[in-house]
Structure formats: C-alpha cells, structure tokens
Write a protein that holds these residues in place. Structure first.
Motif, PDB file in Angstrom:
ATOM      1  N   LYS A   4     -11.933  29.841  29.532  1.00  0.00           N
ATOM      2  CA  LYS A   4     -11.044  28.726  29.866  1.00  0.00           C
ATOM      3  C   LYS A   4     -10.164  28.345  28.684  1.00  0.00           C
ATOM      4  N   ASP A   5      -8.902  28.046  28.990  1.00  0.00           N
ATOM      5  CA  ASP A   5      -7.924  27.566  28.004  1.00  0.00           C
ATOM      6  C   ASP A   5      -7.766  28.528  26.825  1.00  0.00           C
ATOM      7  N   ALA A   6      -7.799  29.806  27.102  1.00  0.00           N
ATOM      8  CA  ALA A   6      -7.673  30.820  26.052  1.00  0.00           C
ATOM      9  C   ALA A   6      -6.211  31.037  25.677  1.00  0.00           C
ATOM     10  N   PRO A   7      -5.931  31.219  24.399  1.00  0.00           N
ATOM     11  CA  PRO A   7      -4.574  31.649  24.029  1.00  0.00           C
ATOM     12  C   PRO A   7      -4.292  33.005  24.658  1.00  0.00           C
ATOM     13  N   VAL A   8      -3.034  33.304  24.853  1.00  0.00           N
ATOM     14  CA  VAL A   8      -2.639  34.484  25.628  1.00  0.00           C
ATOM     15  C   VAL A   8      -1.798  35.429  24.772  1.00  0.00           C
ATOM     16  N   MET A   9      -2.133  36.712  24.822  1.00  0.00           N
ATOM     17  CA  MET A   9      -1.302  37.741  24.204  1.00  0.00           C
ATOM     18  C   MET A   9      -0.736  38.630  25.292  1.00  0.00           C
ATOM     19  N   VAL A  10       0.577  38.625  25.437  1.00  0.00           N
ATOM     20  CA  VAL A  10       1.275  39.513  26.367  1.00  0.00           C
ATOM     21  C   VAL A  10       1.729  40.734  25.581  1.00  0.00           C
ATOM     22  N   PHE A  11       1.248  41.909  25.977  1.00  0.00           N
ATOM     23  CA  PHE A  11       1.612  43.139  25.276  1.00  0.00           C
ATOM     24  C   PHE A  11       2.566  43.963  26.128  1.00  0.00           C
ATOM     25  N   ILE A  12       3.622  44.497  25.468  1.00  0.00           N
ATOM     26  CA  ILE A  12       4.641  45.310  26.135  1.00  0.00           C
ATOM     27  C   ILE A  12       4.572  46.719  25.565  1.00  0.00           C
ATOM     28  N   HIS A  13       4.274  47.692  26.398  1.00  0.00           N
ATOM     29  CA  HIS A  13       4.070  49.050  25.910  1.00  0.00           C
ATOM     30  C   HIS A  13       5.382  49.757  25.585  1.00  0.00           C
ATOM     31  N   GLY A  14       5.247  50.850  24.825  1.00  0.00           N
ATOM     32  CA  GLY A  14       6.394  51.682  24.475  1.00  0.00           C
ATOM     33  C   GLY A  14       6.559  52.850  25.434  1.00  0.00           C
ATOM     34  N   GLY A  15       7.206  53.911  24.934  1.00  0.00           N
ATOM     35  CA  GLY A  15       7.491  55.074  25.771  1.00  0.00           C
ATOM     36  C   GLY A  15       8.973  55.318  25.948  1.00  0.00           C
ATOM     37  N   PHE A  16       9.786  54.811  24.996  1.00  0.00           N
ATOM     38  CA  PHE A  16      11.241  54.966  25.049  1.00  0.00           C
ATOM     39  C   PHE A  16      11.817  54.501  26.393  1.00  0.00           C
ATOM     40  N   TRP A  17      11.290  53.418  26.920  1.00  0.00           N
ATOM     41  CA  TRP A  17      11.784  52.754  28.133  1.00  0.00           C
ATOM     42  C   TRP A  17      11.731  53.657  29.371  1.00  0.00           C
TER      43      TRP A  17
END
Length: 270
Positions: A60-73
C-alpha cells in the motif's frame, strides 16, 4: 572508414563480448522475475496496439517506478525487462514496465504520445494497485532513455517526481547516419523535434543521467552532453555495457546505480 560505417559500429552491440550468452542470461532473469513476484500483465492504458503495461505491486502507498524499455523504438517488450523487479519490489517500490507501439507501425510522435498516456494512466490508476500516484518516477534505457528525456520535458511532466535516463539517444542525427535508419526511416522533422539535444528543453524534475562505462563513444558523448545540457553530472556505471548497465547495475540492489535511483525516490539506499 566512411561516416556511415563508423556510426554503424557506434549504434550497434558489435563490441559487446559474449552477446548471445548475455541475451540468454537476460531472458532467464526476466522469467525468474515473472515467476518470483506478483505481476499483473498486459494491463491496457490506451486503446492502441501495444498500449499495455505490467505492474509488480509492492504493498500500500508504494512509490512507483515506471520503466520504458529500449530497442531503437522498433523492438523488444515489457516482459523481457521483468528482471528489474528484484531491484525494486523488495524495497517497497511498485514497478511498472510499459509497452508502446513500435516503428514501422507508428512514428516517433505516436510513441511519445503513447508513453505520455501510460504515465497519465499510472498517475490516475496506480492507487488501485497499491501505488502512490504522488510518487511516480520514470526510468528507461537506450530508446527508453530518449523517451524519459522526452516525457520529462513535455506536458504531463509535472506529475512525475523524478527521472533516470540510461544510455539514451538524445541527438537522433547520428542514428540517421547508421544502419539503424534502414528500418527507422527517421525524417529531418523527427530529428529536429525529437532530439532533446537539438530542441528547447524545460526539465524541472530531479534527473539521473547515466550510461554503461564500457559503451561506445557515441553513447558516452550523448550522455555527457545531455547531462551538461540539463545541469547534472553524468554517471558512467563502471564495467558495464549497453546490456549489463541494466542487468547488473540498475537491477542489482548492491550496485551504486540502483542505490542512486532508490535514494532519488526517497528510499533508504542501504
């Protein structure tokens, strides 16, 4: 050596030794992350193809890390980066790994817009999964590092508390000079409008700008130039390349990069 041939090498993994073994280790670690932690997979954040995300809850109420992967789009997917979970979830971080539509089915503008939708969805809905919408951070590597820089400097950035750009591409002109553009077909307008080093920037959130210490000179240059542009000191993760900067640094609780990110999120780094 021609400019094209030189940039081909700069934009490839040709100098990474034991690449097949690294890919195998990465895939195994990703599956272990999926098996070891609760995960809600392929949650839609938009109506378009590829607009889904994976959520690793952390209470509950955890900080959030949004990760965006690579791969040259144009390649890879969220599942493959599930190996990040052990570096964050046990420390009380809700990890969200997003997918986005890939070139050639879309263009860079569409990818940036999809990532903006993903962050907006997280801010609006992550409380239903235990996350704190007021403590959302973003990170990404390679093309994902580029997308972190884009999100940090465009509408919606005010909802993000901090960013970590890893081995990013901030000047797209050299990409056009390489074999990568055979598939990407980036236009002059895309280079001008989606190169953080070539357009006006207004980044106000705390930023970590990092790269593997053993990466190519072009990735090192772009990292240092981008860090200098936004007024931070870049961090070269020692002994890591374009793959292991995630696998052995960001995903490892003992590594300095992981500790820096957790500290940015207001968590103990010990």
């Amino acid at each position: 050596m021609s400019e094209r041939t030189g940039m081909d090498r700069q934009m490839s993994l040709d100098d990474v030794s034991d690449l097949d073994a690294l890919f195998e280790r990465r895939g195994k670690a990703a599956q272990e992350g999926l098996d070891a932690f609760e995960v809600r997979r392929a949650v839609p954040y938009g109506d378009g193809p590829g607009e889904t995300l994976n959520i690793f809850p952390a209470g509950k109420d955890a900080p959030v890390m949004v990760f965006i992967h690579g791969g040259f789009w144009r390649s890879l997917d969220a599942d493959l980066f599930s190996f990040l979970a052990p570096g964050f979830v046990p420390f009380g971080v809700c990890l969200v790994v997003i997918d986005y539509p890939l070139i050639p089915s879309v263009r860079l503008a569409d990818i940036v817009a999809s990532c903006q939708r993903a962050v907006s969805w997280v801010c609006d809905n992550i409380a239903d999964h235990g996350g704190d919408p007021d403590r959302v951070h973003i990170s990404g590597n390679s093309a994902g590092g580029h997308l972190v820089a884009e999100l940090a400097s465009r509408p919606g950035a005010e909802r993000i508390r901090g960013g970590t750009a890893i081995s990013g591409l901030y000047d797209l002109a050299p990409v056009v000079q390489s074999f990568q553009n055979d598939d990407l077909q980036l236009t002059a307008d895309e280079v001008a409008n989606y190169s953080p080093l070539l357009r006006p920037l207004d980044i106000r959130m705390p930023m970590i700008v990092t790269v593997g210490g053993d990466e190519t000179q072009e990735f090192l240059r772009q990292t240092d130039d981008f860090a200098d542009r936004i007024g931070v000191v870049s961090y070269h993760a020692p002994g890591t390349n374009h793959i292991t900067v995630l696998l052995d640094a960001l995903a490892s609780p003992e590594d300095r990069l992981n500790r820096l990110v957790r500290a940015q999120m207001g968590l103990p780094a010990d």
